[in-house]
Design a protein around this motif. Structure first.
Motif, PDB file in Angstrom:
ATOM      1  N   SER A  86       0.915  -1.243   0.107  1.00 12.55           N
ATOM      2  CA  SER A  86      -0.020   0.125   0.031  1.00 12.55           C
ATOM      3  C   SER A  86       0.754   1.128   0.147  1.00 12.55           C
ATOM      4  CB  SER A  86      -0.706  -0.119   1.085  1.00 12.55           C
ATOM      5  OG  SER A  86      -1.863  -1.029   1.236  1.00 12.55           O
ATOM      6  N   GLY A  87       0.342   2.181  -0.760  1.00 11.81           N
ATOM      7  CA  GLY A  87       1.140   3.660  -0.645  1.00 11.81           C
ATOM      8  C   GLY A  87       0.855   4.384  -1.939  1.00 11.81           C
ATOM      9  N   PHE A  88       1.581   5.267  -1.893  1.00 10.90           N
ATOM     10  CA  PHE A  88       1.459   6.428  -3.058  1.00 10.90           C
ATOM     11  C   PHE A  88       2.471   6.076  -4.109  1.00 10.90           C
ATOM     12  CE2 PHE A  88      -0.523   9.811  -5.221  1.00 10.90           C
ATOM     13  CZ  PHE A  88       0.051  10.877  -5.478  1.00 10.90           C
ATOM     14  N   TYR A  89       2.181   5.779  -5.369  1.00 14.24           N
ATOM     15  CA  TYR A  89       3.441   5.350  -6.186  1.00 14.24           C
ATOM     16  C   TYR A  89       3.564   6.657  -7.388  1.00 14.24           C
ATOM     17  CZ  TYR A  89       3.416   0.709  -4.399  1.00 14.24           C
ATOM     18  OH  TYR A  89       3.911  -0.305  -3.672  1.00 14.24           O
ATOM     19  N   LEU A  90       4.619   6.971  -7.332  1.00 14.40           N
ATOM     20  CA  LEU A  90       4.841   8.003  -8.402  1.00 14.40           C
ATOM     21  C   LEU A  90       6.003   7.758  -9.457  1.00 14.40           C
ATOM     22  CD1 LEU A  90       5.497  10.610  -5.598  1.00 14.40           C
ATOM     23  CD2 LEU A  90       3.791  10.764  -7.439  1.00 14.40           C
ATOM     24  N   CYS A  91       5.662   8.311 -10.741  1.00 15.23           N
ATOM     25  CA  CYS A  91       6.501   7.918 -11.984  1.00 15.23           C
ATOM     26  C   CYS A  91       7.146   9.107 -12.306  1.00 15.23           C
ATOM     27  CB  CYS A  91       5.600   7.445 -12.982  1.00 15.23           C
ATOM     28  SG  CYS A  91       6.703   7.115 -14.844  1.00 15.23           S
ATOM     29  N   ALA A  92       8.320   9.211 -12.711  1.00 14.58           N
ATOM     30  CA  ALA A  92       9.009  10.491 -12.833  1.00 14.58           C
ATOM     31  C   ALA A  92      10.042  10.225 -14.220  1.00 14.58           C
ATOM     32  CB  ALA A  92       9.823  10.768 -11.712  1.00 14.58           C
ATOM     33  N   TRP A  93      10.250  11.382 -14.890  1.00 15.44           N
ATOM     34  CA  TRP A  93      11.295  11.311 -15.924  1.00 15.44           C
ATOM     35  C   TRP A  93      12.200  12.329 -15.910  1.00 15.44           C
ATOM     36  CZ3 TRP A  93      12.199  14.895 -19.969  1.00 15.44           C
ATOM     37  CH2 TRP A  93      11.490  15.856 -19.937  1.00 15.44           C
ATOM     38  N   THR A  94      13.491  12.341 -16.587  1.00 14.42           N
ATOM     39  CA  THR A  94      14.334  13.097 -16.803  1.00 14.42           C
ATOM     40  C   THR A  94      15.052  12.981 -17.707  1.00 14.42           C
ATOM     41  OG1 THR A  94      15.908  14.712 -15.582  1.00 14.42           O
ATOM     42  CG2 THR A  94      16.007  12.225 -15.363  1.00 14.42           C
ATOM     43  N   THR A  95      15.848  13.912 -18.533  1.00 10.78           N
ATOM     44  CA  THR A  95      17.016  13.638 -19.252  1.00 10.78           C
ATOM     45  C   THR A  95      18.145  13.275 -18.522  1.00 10.78           C
ATOM     46  OG1 THR A  95      17.937  15.968 -19.153  1.00 10.78           O
ATOM     47  CG2 THR A  95      15.938  15.775 -20.638  1.00 10.78           C
ATOM     48  N   SER A  96      19.070  12.967 -19.063  1.00 14.33           N
ATOM     49  CA  SER A  96      20.309  12.294 -18.798  1.00 14.33           C
ATOM     50  C   SER A  96      21.322  13.254 -18.137  1.00 14.33           C
ATOM     51  CB  SER A  96      21.059  11.262 -19.511  1.00 14.33           C
ATOM     52  OG  SER A  96      21.486  12.052 -21.029  1.00 14.33           O
ATOM     53  N   TYR A  97      21.037  14.378 -18.057  1.00 18.09           N
ATOM     54  CA  TYR A  97      21.929  15.456 -17.937  1.00 18.09           C
ATOM     55  C   TYR A  97      21.783  15.920 -16.133  1.00 18.09           C
ATOM     56  CZ  TYR A  97      22.241  16.218 -22.938  1.00 18.09           C
ATOM     57  OH  TYR A  97      22.467  15.874 -24.090  1.00 18.09           O
ATOM     58  N   ARG A  98      22.781  16.249 -15.759  1.00 16.40           N
ATOM     59  CA  ARG A  98      22.707  16.308 -13.930  1.00 16.40           C
ATOM     60  C   ARG A  98      21.965  17.362 -13.410  1.00 16.40           C
ATOM     61  NH1 ARG A  98      25.736  19.488 -11.095  1.00 16.40           N
ATOM     62  NH2 ARG A  98      27.255  20.964 -11.926  1.00 16.40           N
ATOM     63  N   ASP A  99      22.026  18.568 -14.335  1.00 16.84           N
ATOM     64  CA  ASP A  99      21.317  19.682 -13.912  1.00 16.84           C
ATOM     65  C   ASP A  99      19.735  19.690 -14.203  1.00 16.84           C
ATOM     66  OD1 ASP A  99      22.394  22.162 -16.364  1.00 16.84           O
ATOM     67  OD2 ASP A  99      21.700  20.146 -16.594  1.00 16.84           O
ATOM     68  N   GLN A 100      19.280  18.690 -14.682  1.00 14.29           N
ATOM     69  CA  GLN A 100      17.968  18.738 -15.155  1.00 14.29           C
ATOM     70  C   GLN A 100      17.026  17.941 -13.874  1.00 14.29           C
ATOM     71  OE1 GLN A 100      16.738  20.437 -17.861  1.00 14.29           O
ATOM     72  NE2 GLN A 100      18.948  21.136 -17.810  1.00 14.29           N
ATOM     73  N   PRO A 101      15.785  18.637 -13.831  1.00 14.61           N
ATOM     74  CA  PRO A 101      15.280  17.973 -12.589  1.00 14.61           C
ATOM     75  C   PRO A 101      14.352  16.842 -13.060  1.00 14.61           C
ATOM     76  CG  PRO A 101      14.124  19.884 -13.351  1.00 14.61           C
ATOM     77  CD  PRO A 101      15.316  19.885 -14.193  1.00 14.61           C
ATOM     78  N   GLN A 102      13.795  16.006 -12.288  1.00 15.00           N
ATOM     79  CA  GLN A 102      12.778  15.155 -12.535  1.00 15.00           C
ATOM     80  C   GLN A 102      11.541  15.696 -12.561  1.00 15.00           C
ATOM     81  OE1 GLN A 102      13.043  11.566 -10.095  1.00 15.00           O
ATOM     82  NE2 GLN A 102      15.249  11.225 -10.813  1.00 15.00           N
ATOM     83  N   HIS A 103      10.742  15.150 -13.360  1.00 14.61           N
ATOM     84  CA  HIS A 103       9.161  15.675 -13.491  1.00 14.61           C
ATOM     85  C   HIS A 103       8.304  14.534 -13.259  1.00 14.61           C
ATOM     86  CE1 HIS A 103      10.862  19.151 -15.765  1.00 14.61           C
ATOM     87  NE2 HIS A 103      11.484  18.450 -16.180  1.00 14.61           N
ATOM     88  N   PHE A 104       7.498  14.641 -12.305  1.00 11.92           N
ATOM     89  CA  PHE A 104       6.513  13.677 -11.798  1.00 11.92           C
ATOM     90  C   PHE A 104       5.303  13.679 -12.344  1.00 11.92           C
ATOM     91  CE2 PHE A 104       9.126  11.874  -8.283  1.00 11.92           C
ATOM     92  CZ  PHE A 104      10.199  12.861  -8.092  1.00 11.92           C
ATOM     93  N   GLY A 105       4.544  12.463 -12.332  1.00 13.77           N
ATOM     94  CA  GLY A 105       3.291  12.325 -12.528  1.00 13.77           C
ATOM     95  C   GLY A 105       2.627  12.665 -11.281  1.00 13.77           C
TER      96      GLY A 105
END
Lengths: 113, 111
Positions: A86-105
């Motif tokens: 049980s819990g809250f499941y989050l998917c995220a994406w980013t580019t491979s560059y280190r200064d880019q943030p992750q973007h969440f669903g």
């Protein structure tokens, strides 16, 4: 612009049943993809990440698995759910560059009965 | 290994009060630093970021400065609103790997 879709938003499942959560990203190619779990009142636990099709890294041993059948599709699965899933499941994406943030669903609220 | 430490919550403030949420990190080299916000029942949203020492990230009245000498990235806002009530996560990213998150700090603002 890039968007991330995650579904379903809410899911109630009995113990021992299978699970499939899907995440897709639009507007970008070859993203890094992530699955996180957030238990009630706790921080984020990284479950899986993927840097390409068929490439899955698991961070925590458990009864969950992940697959990436297409470049922008990431699936979280289980053959038999446990109460502790049980819990809250989050998917995220980013580019491979280190200064880019992750973007969440928007997340999936999973309740196991 | 790399890690992020946030102040324990919850933080309870009255509207228009000054906010500071402390965040310190451990990392080799020069990571990028982020603050995310999570409103009840929602996913995480990027609030601000800083990619090198002395950078200041800012958004929606929130600010954080990348302090390499103190390995800190404290979040501040001069005057909080009820709508700022949420959970705030500090995170770092190094070499394009997965983000490392702090445990989150719950902020509750009352009118």
């Amino acid at each position: 612009s890039q968007t991330i879709h995650q579904w379903p938003a809410t899911l109630v499942q009995p113990v021992g049943s299978p699970l499939s959560l899907e995440c897709t990203v639009e507007g970008t190619s070859n993203p890094n993809l992530y699955w996180y779990r957030q238990a009630a009142g706790r921080g984020l636990q990284l479950l899986f990440y993927s840097v390409g099709i068929g490439q899955i890294s698991s961070e925590v041993p458990q009864n969950l698995s992940a697959s990436r059948p297409q470049d922008r599709q990431f699936i979280l699965s289980s053959k038999k759910l446990l109460l502790s899933d049980s819990g809250f499941y989050l998917c995220a994406w980013t580019t491979s560059y280190r200064d880019q943030p992750q973007h969440f669903g928007d997340g999936t609220r999973l309740s196991i009965l | 290994g790399n890690s992020v430490t946030q102040m324990e919550g919850p933080v309870t403030l009255s509207e228009e009060a000054f906010l500071t949420i402390n965040c310190t990190y451990t990392a080799t080299g020069y990571p990028s630093l982020f603050w995310y916000v999570q409103y009840p029942g929602e996913g995480l949203q990027l609030l601000l970021k800083a990619t090198k020492a002395d950078d200041k990230g800012s958004n929606k009245g929130f600010e954080a400065t990348y302090r390499k000498e103190t390995t800190s990235f404290h979040l501040e806002k001069g005057s909080v609103q009820v709508s700022d009530s949420a959970v705030y996560f500090c995170a770092l990213n190094q070499a394009g790997t997965a983000l490392i998150f702090g445990k989150g700090t719950t902020l509750s603002v009352s009118s």
